[in-house]
Design a protein around this motif. Structure first.
Motif, PDB file in Angstrom:
ATOM      1  N   UNK A  77       0.837  -1.082   0.056  1.00  0.00           N
ATOM      2  CA  UNK A  77      -0.131  -0.146   0.008  1.00  0.00           C
ATOM      3  C   UNK A  77       0.763   1.358  -0.113  1.00  0.00           C
ATOM      4  N   UNK A  78       1.899   1.162   0.955  1.00  0.00           N
ATOM      5  CA  UNK A  78       2.729   2.472   0.900  1.00  0.00           C
ATOM      6  C   UNK A  78       3.436   2.612  -0.317  1.00  0.00           C
ATOM      7  N   UNK A  79       4.003   1.503  -1.030  1.00  0.00           N
ATOM      8  CA  UNK A  79       4.830   1.583  -2.357  1.00  0.00           C
ATOM      9  C   UNK A  79       3.583   2.142  -3.429  1.00  0.00           C
ATOM     10  N   UNK A  80       2.407   1.566  -3.311  1.00  0.00           N
ATOM     11  CA  UNK A  80       1.585   1.987  -4.249  1.00  0.00           C
ATOM     12  C   UNK A  80       1.516   3.631  -4.360  1.00  0.00           C
ATOM     13  N   UNK A  81       1.194   4.094  -3.033  1.00  0.00           N
ATOM     14  CA  UNK A  81       1.268   5.699  -2.776  1.00  0.00           C
ATOM     15  C   UNK A  81       2.691   6.444  -2.745  1.00  0.00           C
ATOM     16  N   UNK A  82       3.644   5.688  -3.044  1.00  0.00           N
ATOM     17  CA  UNK A  82       4.861   6.515  -3.312  1.00  0.00           C
ATOM     18  C   UNK A  82       5.577   6.762  -1.926  1.00  0.00           C
ATOM     19  N   UNK A  83       5.250   6.044  -0.809  1.00  0.00           N
ATOM     20  CA  UNK A  83       5.742   6.207   0.386  1.00  0.00           C
ATOM     21  C   UNK A  83       7.025   5.189   0.475  1.00  0.00           C
ATOM     22  N   UNK A  84       7.937   5.784   1.149  1.00  0.00           N
ATOM     23  CA  UNK A  84       9.044   5.009   1.602  1.00  0.00           C
ATOM     24  C   UNK A  84       9.507   5.208   2.776  1.00  0.00           C
ATOM     25  N   UNK A  85       9.536   4.246   3.649  1.00  0.00           N
ATOM     26  CA  UNK A  85       9.837   4.157   5.230  1.00  0.00           C
ATOM     27  C   UNK A  85      10.514   2.888   5.566  1.00  0.00           C
ATOM     28  N   UNK A  86      11.410   3.071   6.245  1.00  0.00           N
ATOM     29  CA  UNK A  86      12.571   1.832   6.564  1.00  0.00           C
ATOM     30  C   UNK A  86      11.626   1.032   7.511  1.00  0.00           C
ATOM     31  N   UNK A  87      10.714   1.482   8.254  1.00  0.00           N
ATOM     32  CA  UNK A  87      10.018   0.485   9.293  1.00  0.00           C
ATOM     33  C   UNK A  87       8.941  -0.237   8.486  1.00  0.00           C
TER      34      UNK A  87
END
Length: 313
Positions: free
Chosen positions: A246-256
């Protein structure tokens, strides 16, 4: 050390499995051999395609049949003894390999473990464990995540003991914090099963029980072992895994959030059986297979299943 991998199990098998094995063997210690189980001619062609320079660390064991994802586990195992899963469990039972891993039919893997290497004496129900990333680093082990949808209080209490031993030897935690997943932190909260399990966990002298945790504590580093039934555990675990795509789809990059990606660990062990069995996602990519093999190696070194057997004896 010999790690067996079902080459034919998974939605993208055998291509993704063989590629993952080649990726893994490029970094493995010299004393580790990966045993690929499946149709020899197909595996051989794929190894040539990947120009594997690690041929010395890969062995191929022929298995003609394949248990498909939708097949009935018990029926398929009895009708297809020469399947890649059937042959894998025979090798594990005969101690020709130290672990058996597959991204194939989960039910067949669970039933195969029960019928071949069998449950550890004293274990009420073997379970599937999942690794839940924690915000302060590391993982909590959650069990069950799907093998036992309905659980009695005694089963949940034993999951706490099994998980505690596993966390101790896999994660090196001296006194793992064991928590019961519930709908409130208070002792009297939850279903009748949860309340009874809470009392059993509280009374156990084998574990460091810290009480109930709620869904909001899932990633909060409050526990090293999370106890729940297979229905709740599977639902929560898959919800957690949905964050990464979901984060990848929305262009969000987060280590956790990246740690919630199923590929990061690669598999889930069946705990409570006399051997090392790892189940991977049916959609497993080569990276997931590589990490599944690394998990299997770590588990063999930890020798957790014999420690569980010793304690429960």
């Amino acid at each position: 050390m010999r790690i067996a991998v079902d080459a034919m199990g998974g939605d993208f098998a055998p291509e993704a499995i063989v590629e993952g094995v080649v990726m893994a063997t490029a970094e493995l210690p010299e004393d580790v051999t990966v045993v690929l189980i499946g149709r020899q001619s197909v595996i051989g062609e794929l190894l040539k395609k990947h120009n594997s320079e690690s041929a010395a660390t890969i062995e191929v064991v022929h298995a003609e049949d394949v248990i498909d994802m939708g097949e009935h586990p018990t029926k398929a195992l009895s009708q297809k003894p020469n399947s890649s899963i059937g042959v894998g469990f025979k090798l594990l039972k005969d101690k020709q390999v130290d672990a058996f891993c597959s991204a194939g039919n989960t039910g067949a893997m669970h039933v195969g473990a029960l019928f071949s290497i069998k449950a550890i004496e004293g274990v009420l129900r073997p379970c599937i464990a999942g690794f839940v990333p924690q915000i302060n680093g590391g993982h909590a082990i959650m069990l069950d995540i799907g093998a036992n949808a309905d659980c009695k209080p005694e089963m949940l209490a034993q999951f706490g003991e099994i998980g505690s031993i596993y966390a101790q030897y896999m994660f090196g935690v001296a006194s793992p914090r064991v928590a019961l997943m519930n709908i409130g932190s208070e002792e009297q909260k939850g279903s009748l099963v949860a309340q009874a399990a809470h009392q059993l966990l509280k009374d156990s002298r084998r574990i460091n029980f810290i009480g109930n945790i709620e869904g909001g504590d899932f990633f909060a580093s409050k526990a090293d072992v999370i106890v729940t039934d297979g229905f709740t555990g599977n639902t929560m675990f898959k919800l957690g895994e949905s964050f990464y795509p979901l984060a990848k789809q929305r262009g969000i990059e987060d280590e956790f959030i990246a740690k919630t990606n199923y590929e990061s660990v690669g598999g889930s062990p069946i705990l409570g059986v006399n051997g090392n069995v790892i189940i991977a996602h049916g959609i497993s990519s080569p990276l997931a297979i590589k990490n599944m093999i690394n998990l299997a190696i770590q588990q063999v070194k930890a020798d957790a299943y014999t420690k569980i057997a010793q304690v429960l004896a």
